[in-house]
Design a protein around this motif. Structure first.
Motif, PDB file in Angstrom:
ATOM      1  N   MET A   1     108.725 -71.404  88.272  1.00 39.26           N
ATOM      2  CA  MET A   1     108.941 -70.438  89.324  1.00 39.26           C
ATOM      3  C   MET A   1     107.872 -70.651  90.390  1.00 39.26           C
ATOM      4  SD  MET A   1     108.079 -67.248  90.803  1.00 39.26           S
ATOM      5  CE  MET A   1     106.600 -67.175  89.884  1.00 39.26           C
ATOM      6  N   LYS A   2     108.324 -71.149  91.521  1.00 42.73           N
ATOM      7  CA  LYS A   2     107.427 -71.408  92.644  1.00 42.73           C
ATOM      8  C   LYS A   2     107.501 -70.232  93.609  1.00 42.73           C
ATOM      9  CE  LYS A   2     106.734 -74.681  96.323  1.00 42.73           C
ATOM     10  NZ  LYS A   2     107.450 -75.520  97.246  1.00 42.73           N
ATOM     11  N   PRO A   3     106.359 -69.697  94.040  1.00 43.77           N
ATOM     12  CA  PRO A   3     106.384 -68.581  94.988  1.00 43.77           C
ATOM     13  C   PRO A   3     106.722 -69.063  96.397  1.00 43.77           C
ATOM     14  CG  PRO A   3     104.123 -69.176  94.478  1.00 43.77           C
ATOM     15  CD  PRO A   3     105.002 -70.031  93.602  1.00 43.77           C
ATOM     16  N   PRO A   4     106.916 -68.123  97.326  1.00 47.38           N
ATOM     17  CA  PRO A   4     107.153 -68.509  98.717  1.00 47.38           C
ATOM     18  C   PRO A   4     105.986 -69.324  99.278  1.00 47.38           C
ATOM     19  CG  PRO A   4     107.655 -66.189  98.387  1.00 47.38           C
ATOM     20  CD  PRO A   4     106.987 -66.680  97.139  1.00 47.38           C
ATOM     21  N   GLU A   5     106.287 -70.086 100.320  1.00 51.50           N
ATOM     22  CA  GLU A   5     105.255 -70.858 101.008  1.00 51.50           C
ATOM     23  C   GLU A   5     104.250 -69.909 101.650  1.00 51.50           C
ATOM     24  OE1 GLU A   5     104.940 -74.250 101.174  1.00 51.50           O
ATOM     25  OE2 GLU A   5     106.627 -74.353  99.772  1.00 51.50           O
ATOM     26  N   GLY A  60     113.978 -66.404  87.898  1.00 51.85           N
ATOM     27  CA  GLY A  60     113.163 -67.369  88.614  1.00 51.85           C
ATOM     28  C   GLY A  60     112.442 -66.807  89.824  1.00 51.85           C
ATOM     29  N   PHE A  61     112.475 -65.499  89.990  1.00 50.64           N
ATOM     30  CA  PHE A  61     111.767 -64.862  91.098  1.00 50.64           C
ATOM     31  C   PHE A  61     111.387 -63.450  90.693  1.00 50.64           C
ATOM     32  CE2 PHE A  61     116.289 -64.104  91.723  1.00 50.64           C
ATOM     33  CZ  PHE A  61     116.358 -62.757  92.022  1.00 50.64           C
ATOM     34  N   VAL A 121     115.695 -70.867  99.609  1.00 49.94           N
ATOM     35  CA  VAL A 121     115.415 -71.425  98.282  1.00 49.94           C
ATOM     36  C   VAL A 121     116.389 -70.888  97.241  1.00 49.94           C
ATOM     37  CG1 VAL A 121     113.681 -71.625  96.450  1.00 49.94           C
ATOM     38  CG2 VAL A 121     112.982 -71.793  98.858  1.00 49.94           C
ATOM     39  N   LEU A 122     116.594 -69.582  97.256  1.00 50.15           N
ATOM     40  CA  LEU A 122     117.445 -68.971  96.234  1.00 50.15           C
ATOM     41  C   LEU A 122     118.925 -68.966  96.611  1.00 50.15           C
ATOM     42  CD1 LEU A 122     115.245 -65.902  95.247  1.00 50.15           C
ATOM     43  CD2 LEU A 122     115.370 -68.141  94.119  1.00 50.15           C
TER      44      LEU A 122
END
Length: 168
Positions: A1-5, A60-61, A121-122
């Motif tokens: 799970m990658k967070p926002p930039e 995933g978020f 992304v989502l």
């Protein structure tokens, strides 16, 4: 799970139990939680982190910790959560900013990054914000990131809320 930039001023991090002190102070602050049914104590903040981890695992978020890029100072949390309103589940953008840091545009900047993350992304088709009718600053944040007032309704708890929404 990658967070926002990261944005110009803010960076996002997955929420962990290492954030418990910051989250307990944030969610326990009566100013921050003015438009919520209640503040949360330390156990409530731990539950919030546990709930967030469940969201990470299932979708995933979730909510992310927001920090100033320049110093690493804790600003609050912001993120995306599935929320049921009027029998329909949509993804909501939500945010909490420390009381002493409110009014500097951090909520708008963080929410805009989460808005872009939801869309790009989502692949979310619809994004909402569920806001207390008296919480005008939060309503302005929703409008600034492109959500428009949709309707007044009641929360699951029977409290009046305003739904702001956009479709992608």
């Amino acid at each position: 799970m990658k967070p926002p930039e990261a944005t110009d001023r803010l960076e996002f991090h997955p929420m962990t139990l290492d954030d418990l002190d910051d989250m307990a102070a944030l969610l326990g602050d009566p100013v921050v939680m003015q438009y919520y049914p209640r503040t949360r104590d330390r156990d409530g903040a731990r539950d919030w982190i546990t709930w967030t981890h469940g969201l990470y695992e299932s979708g995933g978020f979730g909510m992310w910790v927001v920090r100033l890029r320049a110093t690493g100072e804790f600003v609050g949390d912001c993120g995306l959560t599935p929320q049921e309103i009027d029998g329909v589940t949509d993804v909501e953008v939500g945010y909490h900013v420390r009381a002493e840091l409110q009014g500097h545009g951090y909520a708008t900047e963080a929410a805009a990054a989460c808005h872009a993350y939801a869309r790009d992304v989502l692949g979310v088709e619809r994004l909402i914000a569920i806001i207390h009718p008296d919480n005008v600053p939060s309503q302005r944040v929703a409008e600034k990131i492109g959500l428009a007032f949709e309707r007044d309704t009641l929360s699951r708890d029977g409290d009046p809320v305003r739904v702001y929404a956009t479709a992608f």
